[in-house]
Design a protein around this motif. Sequence first.
Motif, PDB file in Angstrom:
ATOM      1  N   HIS A  48       0.802  -1.224   0.000  1.00 52.67           N
ATOM      2  CA  HIS A  48       0.000   0.000   0.000  1.00 52.67           C
ATOM      3  C   HIS A  48       0.838   1.278   0.000  1.00 52.67           C
ATOM      4  CE1 HIS A  48       0.764  -0.764   4.314  1.00 52.67           C
ATOM      5  NE2 HIS A  48       0.710   0.550   4.459  1.00 52.67           N
ATOM      6  N   ARG A  49       2.183   1.147  -0.050  1.00 53.08           N
ATOM      7  CA  ARG A  49       3.048   2.331  -0.075  1.00 53.08           C
ATOM      8  C   ARG A  49       4.085   2.174  -1.191  1.00 53.08           C
ATOM      9  NH1 ARG A  49       6.225   3.009   4.907  1.00 53.08           N
ATOM     10  NH2 ARG A  49       6.461   0.769   4.688  1.00 53.08           N
ATOM     11  N   TRP A  50       4.298   3.254  -1.920  1.00 56.48           N
ATOM     12  CA  TRP A  50       5.265   3.188  -3.018  1.00 56.48           C
ATOM     13  C   TRP A  50       5.755   4.588  -3.397  1.00 56.48           C
ATOM     14  CZ3 TRP A  50       0.050   1.885  -3.659  1.00 56.48           C
ATOM     15  CH2 TRP A  50      -0.718   2.767  -4.412  1.00 56.48           C
ATOM     16  N   LEU A  51       6.789   4.628  -4.260  1.00 56.62           N
ATOM     17  CA  LEU A  51       7.328   5.871  -4.803  1.00 56.62           C
ATOM     18  C   LEU A  51       7.024   5.933  -6.293  1.00 56.62           C
ATOM     19  CD1 LEU A  51      10.895   5.961  -3.167  1.00 56.62           C
ATOM     20  CD2 LEU A  51       8.857   7.224  -2.440  1.00 56.62           C
ATOM     21  N   GLU A  52       6.531   7.082  -6.750  1.00 58.61           N
ATOM     22  CA  GLU A  52       6.235   7.299  -8.162  1.00 58.61           C
ATOM     23  C   GLU A  52       7.187   8.335  -8.743  1.00 58.61           C
ATOM     24  OE1 GLU A  52       1.376   6.549  -8.262  1.00 58.61           O
ATOM     25  OE2 GLU A  52       2.216   8.547  -8.613  1.00 58.61           O
ATOM     26  N   LEU A  53       7.724   8.035  -9.923  1.00 53.99           N
ATOM     27  CA  LEU A  53       8.584   8.979 -10.631  1.00 53.99           C
ATOM     28  C   LEU A  53       7.867   9.439 -11.894  1.00 53.99           C
ATOM     29  CD1 LEU A  53      11.410  10.329 -10.838  1.00 53.99           C
ATOM     30  CD2 LEU A  53      12.103   8.373 -12.241  1.00 53.99           C
ATOM     31  N   LYS A  54       7.760  10.758 -12.074  1.00 50.59           N
ATOM     32  CA  LYS A  54       7.124  11.327 -13.256  1.00 50.59           C
ATOM     33  C   LYS A  54       8.170  12.059 -14.070  1.00 50.59           C
ATOM     34  CE  LYS A  54       3.412  14.435 -14.779  1.00 50.59           C
ATOM     35  NZ  LYS A  54       2.320  15.349 -14.335  1.00 50.59           N
ATOM     36  N   GLY A  55       8.480  11.534 -15.251  1.00 49.45           N
ATOM     37  CA  GLY A  55       9.481  12.180 -16.084  1.00 49.45           C
ATOM     38  C   GLY A  55      10.111  11.204 -17.064  1.00 49.45           C
ATOM     39  N   PHE A  56      10.881  11.741 -17.996  1.00 47.12           N
ATOM     40  CA  PHE A  56      11.561  10.941 -19.002  1.00 47.12           C
ATOM     41  C   PHE A  56      12.962  10.565 -18.524  1.00 47.12           C
ATOM     42  CE2 PHE A  56       8.582  13.618 -21.429  1.00 47.12           C
ATOM     43  CZ  PHE A  56       7.860  12.631 -22.097  1.00 47.12           C
ATOM     44  N   ASN A  57      13.505   9.464 -19.107  1.00 50.18           N
ATOM     45  CA  ASN A  57      14.884   9.040 -18.847  1.00 50.18           C
ATOM     46  C   ASN A  57      15.165   8.819 -17.364  1.00 50.18           C
ATOM     47  OD1 ASN A  57      15.602   9.288 -21.660  1.00 50.18           O
ATOM     48  ND2 ASN A  57      15.711  11.505 -21.343  1.00 50.18           N
ATOM     49  N   TRP A  63       7.205  11.272  -6.044  1.00 49.70           N
ATOM     50  CA  TRP A  63       6.054  11.341  -5.145  1.00 49.70           C
ATOM     51  C   TRP A  63       6.009  10.104  -4.263  1.00 49.70           C
ATOM     52  CZ3 TRP A  63       2.318  15.326  -5.185  1.00 49.70           C
ATOM     53  CH2 TRP A  63       2.486  16.287  -6.192  1.00 49.70           C
ATOM     54  N   PHE A  64       5.538  10.310  -3.029  1.00 51.19           N
ATOM     55  CA  PHE A  64       5.301   9.202  -2.111  1.00 51.19           C
ATOM     56  C   PHE A  64       3.799   8.987  -1.985  1.00 51.19           C
ATOM     57  CE2 PHE A  64       4.044   7.933   2.197  1.00 51.19           C
ATOM     58  CZ  PHE A  64       4.690   6.704   2.305  1.00 51.19           C
ATOM     59  N   VAL A  65       3.389   7.725  -1.998  1.00 51.49           N
ATOM     60  CA  VAL A  65       1.967   7.383  -1.897  1.00 51.49           C
ATOM     61  C   VAL A  65       1.770   6.342  -0.798  1.00 51.49           C
ATOM     62  CG1 VAL A  65      -0.049   6.433  -3.079  1.00 51.49           C
ATOM     63  CG2 VAL A  65       1.599   7.837  -4.360  1.00 51.49           C
ATOM     64  N   ASP A  66       0.831   6.633   0.102  1.00 56.10           N
ATOM     65  CA  ASP A  66       0.379   5.659   1.100  1.00 56.10           C
ATOM     66  C   ASP A  66      -1.120   5.532   0.915  1.00 56.10           C
ATOM     67  OD1 ASP A  66      -0.564   4.293   3.368  1.00 56.10           O
ATOM     68  OD2 ASP A  66       1.049   5.064   4.635  1.00 56.10           O
ATOM     69  N   ILE A  71      -2.258   9.335   1.864  1.00 57.12           N
ATOM     70  CA  ILE A  71      -1.172  10.312   1.727  1.00 57.12           C
ATOM     71  C   ILE A  71      -0.615  10.281   0.310  1.00 57.12           C
ATOM     72  CG2 ILE A  71       1.142  10.961   2.503  1.00 57.12           C
ATOM     73  CD1 ILE A  71       0.482   9.676   5.200  1.00 57.12           C
ATOM     74  N   ARG A  72      -0.481  11.453  -0.273  1.00 53.84           N
ATOM     75  CA  ARG A  72       0.240  11.612  -1.545  1.00 53.84           C
ATOM     76  C   ARG A  72       1.051  12.904  -1.416  1.00 53.84           C
ATOM     77  NH1 ARG A  72       0.581   9.986  -6.722  1.00 53.84           N
ATOM     78  NH2 ARG A  72       1.109  11.552  -8.299  1.00 53.84           N
ATOM     79  N   SER A  73       2.344  12.789  -1.266  1.00 53.90           N
ATOM     80  CA  SER A  73       3.201  13.949  -1.008  1.00 53.90           C
ATOM     81  C   SER A  73       4.366  13.970  -1.996  1.00 53.90           C
ATOM     82  CB  SER A  73       3.723  13.923   0.433  1.00 53.90           C
ATOM     83  OG  SER A  73       4.433  12.726   0.688  1.00 53.90           O
ATOM     84  N   GLN A  74       4.752  15.185  -2.377  1.00 49.30           N
ATOM     85  CA  GLN A  74       5.870  15.345  -3.308  1.00 49.30           C
ATOM     86  C   GLN A  74       7.182  15.435  -2.542  1.00 49.30           C
ATOM     87  OE1 GLN A  74       6.577  19.049  -5.726  1.00 49.30           O
ATOM     88  NE2 GLN A  74       6.102  17.685  -7.426  1.00 49.30           N
ATOM     89  N   TRP A  76      10.452  15.311  -4.389  1.00 54.93           N
ATOM     90  CA  TRP A  76      11.292  16.124  -5.273  1.00 54.93           C
ATOM     91  C   TRP A  76      10.403  16.720  -6.352  1.00 54.93           C
ATOM     92  CZ3 TRP A  76      16.984  16.038  -5.996  1.00 54.93           C
ATOM     93  CH2 TRP A  76      17.646  15.443  -4.942  1.00 54.93           C
ATOM     94  N   SER A  77      10.623  18.004  -6.680  1.00 58.62           N
ATOM     95  CA  SER A  77       9.819  18.655  -7.723  1.00 58.62           C
ATOM     96  C   SER A  77      10.390  18.426  -9.117  1.00 58.62           C
ATOM     97  CB  SER A  77       9.724  20.161  -7.463  1.00 58.62           C
ATOM     98  OG  SER A  77      11.014  20.762  -7.480  1.00 58.62           O
ATOM     99  N   GLN A  78      11.676  18.109  -9.225  1.00 62.09           N
ATOM    100  CA  GLN A  78      12.309  17.849 -10.514  1.00 62.09           C
ATOM    101  C   GLN A  78      13.722  17.299 -10.284  1.00 62.09           C
ATOM    102  OE1 GLN A  78      12.917  21.495 -12.734  1.00 62.09           O
ATOM    103  NE2 GLN A  78      13.369  22.668 -10.897  1.00 62.09           N
ATOM    104  N   PHE A  79      14.278  16.734 -11.344  1.00 58.10           N
ATOM    105  CA  PHE A  79      15.679  16.290 -11.372  1.00 58.10           C
ATOM    106  C   PHE A  79      15.996  15.101 -10.460  1.00 58.10           C
ATOM    107  CE2 PHE A  79      16.274  21.048 -12.127  1.00 58.10           C
ATOM    108  CZ  PHE A  79      16.150  20.912 -13.505  1.00 58.10           C
TER     109      PHE A  79
END
Length: 252
Positions: A48-57, A63-66, A71-74, A76-79
């Motif tokens: 029920h908990r994981w990390l999501e990465l949004k972006g290329f390469n 983002w963290f999701v529980d 809970i859904r919290s950012q 890192w905003s980039q890079f």
Amino acid sequence: MVLRKSGRIWLLAISLSLSLSLLTGCTGTFSLKKPQKPVQVVYRFDDHRWLELKGFNCQGELWFVDKNRGIRSQIWSQFYRIFTKPYINASERYIAVPGWDMTGAMSVSRDYGQTWQTSRAYGDEDDGSNKPVYNKIKSLTVVNDQGFLLTNQGHIYMSSLPFDDPRLEPGGPGIDYTITFRGREIAHHINAGDPGIGGNSSTWGLNYVDPRILHKLTWQYYTNFQNLPDKVPEVKNYRGWTQMQCDLNAGL
């Protein structure tokens, strides 16, 4: 002449417009829209908990999701780039998220992933640096609300035990200690709320220290830096991934 020239231009414009219409109608592939950034799960703590990465390469927002706690919290905003070494995070309240090319600094949450802060590392490496460089890091293990960053040389950078020293809380008595200098004992006092190194007194879990240098720091007098483990604790019944994963070709 002008009318005929204008007429030819008008006919040419119509012809180009029809050609583009036919092209898009037949193939359905002609578009000026930018491709959407792919989102992929790069790490799972459990079901029920994981990390999501949004972006290329394999680089972008993290983002963290529980799902259970909503809970859904950012983080890192980039890079952000994934940590490629062995990684186990078996705690729920305390979460430490490392990144690529880190030097002991991580994103840390002490409230189940709702908010995030940056940790610091303090040590004494063989190359003269005071932080472990990325290519010398072997693994990160988080268990019992405590983080353990292990280097290839066998050095362990660990966070404090998961509580603050009550003597340093607002209204607390502070900490008295003595040091010996040139054969003389000199009394010292740490006031409650003293910011000290790396932040205010409420810093459990934010500072990673190599125990080999603890005797040089006032943290040696804090109750949450005493009786630290001498090795990385064993993790039992872990249900998550042991390494981050990312598809470089996602969205391309």
